[in-house]
Write a protein that holds these residues in place. Structure first.
Motif, PDB file in Angstrom:
ATOM      1  N   LYS A 175       8.954  41.047  89.989  1.00 53.34           N
ATOM      2  CA  LYS A 175       7.712  40.776  89.265  1.00 53.34           C
ATOM      3  C   LYS A 175       7.973  39.558  88.396  1.00 53.34           C
ATOM      4  O   LYS A 175       8.829  39.601  87.508  1.00 53.34           O
ATOM      5  N   ILE A 176       7.239  38.484  88.676  1.00 56.27           N
ATOM      6  CA  ILE A 176       7.458  37.212  88.011  1.00 56.27           C
ATOM      7  C   ILE A 176       6.204  36.831  87.237  1.00 56.27           C
ATOM      8  O   ILE A 176       5.109  36.777  87.815  1.00 56.27           O
ATOM      9  N   LEU A 177       6.355  36.543  85.940  1.00 53.76           N
ATOM     10  CA  LEU A 177       5.258  36.011  85.153  1.00 53.76           C
ATOM     11  C   LEU A 177       5.359  34.494  85.169  1.00 53.76           C
ATOM     12  O   LEU A 177       6.407  33.935  84.855  1.00 53.76           O
ATOM     13  N   VAL A 178       4.264  33.853  85.547  1.00 52.30           N
ATOM     14  CA  VAL A 178       4.171  32.398  85.557  1.00 52.30           C
ATOM     15  C   VAL A 178       3.247  32.026  84.399  1.00 52.30           C
ATOM     16  O   VAL A 178       2.072  32.393  84.396  1.00 52.30           O
ATOM     17  N   THR A 179       3.795  31.320  83.412  1.00 59.26           N
ATOM     18  CA  THR A 179       3.031  30.998  82.214  1.00 59.26           C
ATOM     19  C   THR A 179       3.103  29.507  81.928  1.00 59.26           C
ATOM     20  O   THR A 179       3.883  28.786  82.545  1.00 59.26           O
ATOM     21  N   GLY A 180       2.289  29.061  81.013  1.00 56.80           N
ATOM     22  CA  GLY A 180       2.284  27.653  80.633  1.00 56.80           C
ATOM     23  C   GLY A 180       0.903  27.237  80.173  1.00 56.80           C
ATOM     24  O   GLY A 180      -0.065  27.992  80.272  1.00 56.80           O
ATOM     25  N   MET A 181       0.840  26.030  79.677  1.00 50.67           N
ATOM     26  CA  MET A 181      -0.412  25.495  79.157  1.00 50.67           C
ATOM     27  C   MET A 181      -1.395  25.211  80.284  1.00 50.67           C
ATOM     28  O   MET A 181      -1.011  25.060  81.445  1.00 50.67           O
ATOM     29  N   SER A 182      -2.647  25.100  79.923  1.00 46.17           N
ATOM     30  CA  SER A 182      -3.679  24.705  80.874  1.00 46.17           C
ATOM     31  C   SER A 182      -3.302  23.362  81.479  1.00 46.17           C
ATOM     32  O   SER A 182      -2.880  22.452  80.770  1.00 46.17           O
ATOM     33  N   GLY A 183      -3.408  23.254  82.795  1.00 46.48           N
ATOM     34  CA  GLY A 183      -3.110  21.996  83.469  1.00 46.48           C
ATOM     35  C   GLY A 183      -1.687  21.848  83.951  1.00 46.48           C
ATOM     36  O   GLY A 183      -1.341  20.817  84.538  1.00 46.48           O
ATOM     37  N   THR A 184      -0.859  22.856  83.752  1.00 46.71           N
ATOM     38  CA  THR A 184       0.527  22.741  84.223  1.00 46.71           C
ATOM     39  C   THR A 184       0.687  23.175  85.675  1.00 46.71           C
ATOM     40  O   THR A 184       1.749  22.956  86.262  1.00 46.71           O
ATOM     41  N   ALA A 244       0.531  13.674  79.125  1.00 48.42           N
ATOM     42  CA  ALA A 244      -0.364  12.745  79.833  1.00 48.42           C
ATOM     43  C   ALA A 244      -0.735  13.289  81.212  1.00 48.42           C
ATOM     44  O   ALA A 244      -1.888  13.167  81.651  1.00 48.42           O
ATOM     45  N   ILE A 245       0.202  13.904  81.895  1.00 50.61           N
ATOM     46  CA  ILE A 245      -0.068  14.472  83.223  1.00 50.61           C
ATOM     47  C   ILE A 245      -0.983  15.683  83.099  1.00 50.61           C
ATOM     48  O   ILE A 245      -1.930  15.851  83.879  1.00 50.61           O
ATOM     49  N   VAL A 246      -0.724  16.539  82.114  1.00 57.34           N
ATOM     50  CA  VAL A 246      -1.573  17.708  81.897  1.00 57.34           C
ATOM     51  C   VAL A 246      -3.013  17.267  81.645  1.00 57.34           C
ATOM     52  O   VAL A 246      -3.957  17.807  82.237  1.00 57.34           O
ATOM     53  N   LEU A 247      -3.194  16.287  80.781  1.00 51.44           N
ATOM     54  CA  LEU A 247      -4.547  15.823  80.461  1.00 51.44           C
ATOM     55  C   LEU A 247      -5.230  15.198  81.673  1.00 51.44           C
ATOM     56  O   LEU A 247      -6.431  15.393  81.883  1.00 51.44           O
TER      57      LEU A 247
END
Length: 164
Positions: free
Chosen positions: A3-12, A96-99
């Motif tokens: 069971k893997i949780l994948v998390t991060g900011m919007s746009g990642t 910059a990539i996320v945006l």
């Protein structure tokens, strides 16, 4: 079975990599797009925030019996469920990539207006470091989505090996 949780900011790239993992036959749950796993909870400042519903998340994790499960989220109460995951993987990319991604992605309007873009930058500065401290792995998503999925599969395989 991992069971893997994948998390991060919007746009990642959380949702994008889950689509790739699903195409490879894995079970995936993107809690942003499955509202039964989240609820809007009032905050002290009169706003609301999305939180995981403990009953639904516990049922999902406790009921998973076959193959690998990849769950995607970035909610403030996810940490209470970390012990039920074999790995917590932070996806990250330069601001910059996320945006650029949130500006051009189809099907999700969040991040398209200036206030939301400023909010994303604030979250990268304030929330991402907290996620980095509590994650077991981090993947830089500047690479092709297939490479990110490959890395997640390796993490899942390694966690299966260490579990038993």
């Amino acid at each position: 079975m991992s069971k893997i949780l994948v998390t991060g900011m919007s746009g990642t790239g959380k949702s994008t990599v889950l689509v790739e993992l699903a195409s490879r036959g894995h079970r995936v749950v993107d809690t942003d797009y499955h509202p039964e796993f989240e609820e809007a909870v009032p905050t002290q400042d009169g706003e609301t925030e999305q939180l995981w519903r403990p009953d639904r998340i516990n049922a999902l994790l406790d009921g998973h019996r076959k193959g690998d499960l990849y769950v995607s989220a970035c909610v403030s109460n996810q940490g209470q469920f970390y012990p039920k995951f074999d790995a917590v993987v932070l996806l990250s990319a330069p601001t910059a990539i996320v945006l650029e991604r949130v500006e051009t992605r189809p099907g999700n309007d969040y991040g398209k207006n200036p206030d939301e873009r400023q909010e994303i930058v604030r979250y990268i500065d304030s929330v991402e470091p907290l996620l980095r401290q509590t994650s077991t792995h981090e993947i830089d998503t500047q690479v092709f989505v297939g490479e990110v999925a490959d890395q997640l599969e390796v993490i899942a395989e390694a966690s299966r090996g260490s579990a038993g």
